[in-house]
Design an enzyme around this catalytic site. Structure first.
Site, PDB file in Angstrom:
ATOM      1  N   ILE A 111      10.087  -8.504   3.293  1.00 19.61           N
ATOM      2  CA  ILE A 111      10.859  -8.587   4.536  1.00 19.61           C
ATOM      3  C   ILE A 111      11.762  -7.359   4.593  1.00 19.61           C
ATOM      4  O   ILE A 111      12.442  -7.029   3.609  1.00 19.61           O
ATOM      5  CB  ILE A 111      11.689  -9.887   4.570  1.00 19.61           C
ATOM      6  CG1 ILE A 111      10.732 -11.081   4.702  1.00 19.61           C
ATOM      7  CG2 ILE A 111      12.692  -9.865   5.718  1.00 19.61           C
ATOM      8  CD1 ILE A 111      11.391 -12.434   4.558  1.00 19.61           C
ATOM      9  N   LEU A 112      11.732  -6.661   5.718  1.00 20.02           N
ATOM     10  CA  LEU A 112      12.481  -5.414   5.834  1.00 20.02           C
ATOM     11  C   LEU A 112      13.793  -5.633   6.584  1.00 20.02           C
ATOM     12  O   LEU A 112      13.865  -6.442   7.509  1.00 20.02           O
ATOM     13  CB  LEU A 112      11.621  -4.380   6.555  1.00 20.02           C
ATOM     14  CG  LEU A 112      10.389  -3.946   5.743  1.00 20.02           C
ATOM     15  CD1 LEU A 112       9.345  -3.305   6.638  1.00 20.02           C
ATOM     16  CD2 LEU A 112      10.792  -3.005   4.608  1.00 20.02           C
ATOM     17  N   ASN A 160       2.837  -2.923  12.064  1.00 18.26           N
ATOM     18  CA  ASN A 160       2.429  -3.924  11.071  1.00 18.26           C
ATOM     19  C   ASN A 160       1.143  -4.618  11.517  1.00 18.26           C
ATOM     20  O   ASN A 160       0.893  -4.801  12.701  1.00 18.26           O
ATOM     21  CB  ASN A 160       3.536  -4.974  10.910  1.00 18.26           C
ATOM     22  CG  ASN A 160       3.198  -6.025   9.866  1.00 18.26           C
ATOM     23  OD1 ASN A 160       2.695  -5.719   8.790  1.00 18.26           O
ATOM     24  ND2 ASN A 160       3.452  -7.284  10.187  1.00 18.26           N
ATOM     25  N   ARG A 174      18.017  -6.090  -0.834  1.00 19.46           N
ATOM     26  CA  ARG A 174      16.921  -5.634   0.037  1.00 19.46           C
ATOM     27  C   ARG A 174      17.278  -4.289   0.662  1.00 19.46           C
ATOM     28  O   ARG A 174      16.425  -3.415   0.824  1.00 19.46           O
ATOM     29  CB  ARG A 174      16.679  -6.653   1.164  1.00 19.46           C
ATOM     30  CG  ARG A 174      15.953  -7.891   0.725  1.00 19.46           C
ATOM     31  CD  ARG A 174      15.562  -8.748   1.942  1.00 19.46           C
ATOM     32  NE  ARG A 174      15.070 -10.043   1.505  1.00 19.46           N
ATOM     33  CZ  ARG A 174      13.819 -10.293   1.119  1.00 19.46           C
ATOM     34  NH1 ARG A 174      12.922  -9.347   1.146  1.00 19.46           N
ATOM     35  NH2 ARG A 174      13.464 -11.500   0.716  1.00 19.46           N
ATOM     36  N   GLU A 231      -9.432  -7.213  10.834  1.00 20.50           N
ATOM     37  CA  GLU A 231      -8.288  -6.404  10.396  1.00 20.50           C
ATOM     38  C   GLU A 231      -8.722  -4.989  10.040  1.00 20.50           C
ATOM     39  O   GLU A 231      -8.072  -4.009  10.414  1.00 20.50           O
ATOM     40  CB  GLU A 231      -7.639  -7.041   9.163  1.00 20.50           C
ATOM     41  CG  GLU A 231      -6.871  -8.303   9.451  1.00 20.50           C
ATOM     42  CD  GLU A 231      -6.049  -8.747   8.264  1.00 20.50           C
ATOM     43  OE1 GLU A 231      -4.844  -8.948   8.445  1.00 20.50           O
ATOM     44  OE2 GLU A 231      -6.601  -8.894   7.143  1.00 20.50           O
ATOM     45  N   HIS A 238      -0.951  -8.125  11.350  1.00 15.20           N
ATOM     46  CA  HIS A 238      -0.670  -9.538  11.091  1.00 15.20           C
ATOM     47  C   HIS A 238      -1.890 -10.386  11.476  1.00 15.20           C
ATOM     48  O   HIS A 238      -2.415 -10.250  12.587  1.00 15.20           O
ATOM     49  CB  HIS A 238       0.555  -9.997  11.888  1.00 15.20           C
ATOM     50  CG  HIS A 238       0.952 -11.393  11.552  1.00 15.20           C
ATOM     51  ND1 HIS A 238       1.644 -11.711  10.393  1.00 15.20           N
ATOM     52  CD2 HIS A 238       0.709 -12.560  12.187  1.00 15.20           C
ATOM     53  CE1 HIS A 238       1.814 -13.021  10.347  1.00 15.20           C
ATOM     54  NE2 HIS A 238       1.263 -13.560  11.425  1.00 15.20           N
ATOM     55  N   GLY A 248      -5.139  -4.234  -1.120  1.00 14.74           N
ATOM     56  CA  GLY A 248      -5.252  -2.923  -0.480  1.00 14.74           C
ATOM     57  C   GLY A 248      -6.553  -2.689   0.267  1.00 14.74           C
ATOM     58  O   GLY A 248      -6.958  -1.537   0.450  1.00 14.74           O
ATOM     59  N   SER A 249      -7.193  -3.766   0.753  1.00 13.43           N
ATOM     60  CA  SER A 249      -8.433  -3.530   1.503  1.00 13.43           C
ATOM     61  C   SER A 249      -8.133  -2.850   2.846  1.00 13.43           C
ATOM     62  O   SER A 249      -8.936  -2.050   3.336  1.00 13.43           O
ATOM     63  CB  SER A 249      -9.207  -4.832   1.705  1.00 13.43           C
ATOM     64  OG  SER A 249      -8.492  -5.720   2.516  1.00 13.43           O
TER      65      SER A 249
HETATM   66  C1  GRF Z   1      -3.991  -9.055   5.143  1.00 17.36           C
HETATM   67  O1  GRF Z   1      -4.624 -10.220   5.579  1.00 17.36           O
HETATM   68  C2  GRF Z   1      -2.732  -8.797   5.923  1.00 17.36           C
HETATM   69  O2  GRF Z   1      -2.832  -9.054   7.281  1.00 17.36           O
HETATM   70  C3  GRF Z   1      -1.835  -9.788   5.252  1.00 17.36           C
HETATM   71  O3  GRF Z   1      -2.104  -9.626   3.878  1.00 17.36           O
HETATM   72  C4  GRF Z   1      -3.461  -9.251   3.729  1.00 17.36           C
HETATM   73  C5  GRF Z   1      -3.493  -7.993   2.916  1.00 17.36           C
HETATM   74  O4  GRF Z   1      -4.766  -7.669   2.474  1.00 17.36           O
HETATM   75  N1  GRF Z   1      -0.480  -9.675   5.660  1.00 17.36           N
HETATM   76  P1  GRF Z   1      -5.073  -6.272   1.786  1.00 17.36           P
HETATM   77  O5  GRF Z   1      -4.060  -6.040   0.681  1.00 17.36           O
HETATM   78  O6  GRF Z   1      -4.999  -5.204   2.851  1.00 17.36           O
HETATM   79  O7  GRF Z   1      -6.458  -6.412   1.232  1.00 17.36           O
END
Ligand code: GRF
Length: 190
Positions: free
Chosen positions: A97-98, A110, A70, A177, A112, A14-15
């Site tokens: 996967i949605l 999203n 799902r 990110e 990525h 959850g960063s």
């Molecule tokens: C991130 O690198 C995101 O892009 C990937 O999973 C990681 C999640 O990190 N799909 P966090 O849970 O937000 O710390």
């Protein structure tokens, strides 16, 4: 003045959830205030749960293991999002996967960790690092029926440098990110 409500979906550390809460929750951008009105996780042990609570947002836990398909899981998630009149849903480290039950009903973006369309899927950082390419990066894109395949909203590049270790590369990707996702949300809502 308007208030725009976002929902954040997460699965683990959850960063990125934390970065969204820190940079956006209750903050005003021009005449728009962004509110994190809902956080949802599929994982009852996600570290992000405490991070959400720290900002006064009690996460909704919807365990995917409790649903037979799902589609049924997605329907439960859609129901929570629709209850709260959410303007934009943000997938921040949401590792499910949605199905069209979600993608055709919810406006979502999203995060990525690669320069899409390169390196789709769950191992994008490692795949980018190991590939014979001189750069990696991060993408924010709309969610559609194709995994990591929706229209790109924002991208940032990370050049590889000689002797760069995987750990350094990964750390830099995460830093990008944490900055790009709030920026993308502001660009869409404000
Ligand atoms: C991130 O690198 C995101 O892009 C990937 O999973 C990681 C999640 O990190 N799909 P966090 O849970 O937000 O710390």
């Amino acid at each position: 003045m308007s208030v725009k409500k976002i929902a954040i979906l997460f699965s683990g550390t959850g960063s990125n959830l934390e970065s969204l809460l820190k940079n956006l929750h209750g903050k005003k951008f021009g005449s728009t205030t962004i509110k994190v009105a809902l956080t949802i996780t599929n994982n009852p042990n996600a570290k992000g749960i405490e991070k959400s609570r720290a900002y006064g947002v009690e996460p909704t836990v919807i365990e995917h293991t409790k649903f037979a398909t799902r589609e049924e899981f997605d329907a439960a998630v859609v129901k929570e999002i629709e209850k709260k009149n959410i303007d934009l849903t943000v997938l921040a480290g949401f590792m499910r996967i949605l199905t069209p039950v979600f993608t055709q009903n919810i406006k979502a973006i999203n995060l990525h960790p690669s320069l899409l369309p390169l390196f789709k899927g769950a191992n994008a950082i490692k795949d980018s690092f190991e590939a014979n390419v001189d750069r990696g990066g991060v993408s924010v894109h709309y969610v559609n029926d194709e995994l990591d395949g929706g229209e790109i909203i924002m991208q940032e590049t990370l050049m590889k440098t000689p002797n760069m270790s995987y750990e350094e590369f990964e750390e830099k990707i995460h830093q990008i990110e944490h900055a790009i996702l709030p920026k993308a949300v502001i660009s869409l809502l404000c």
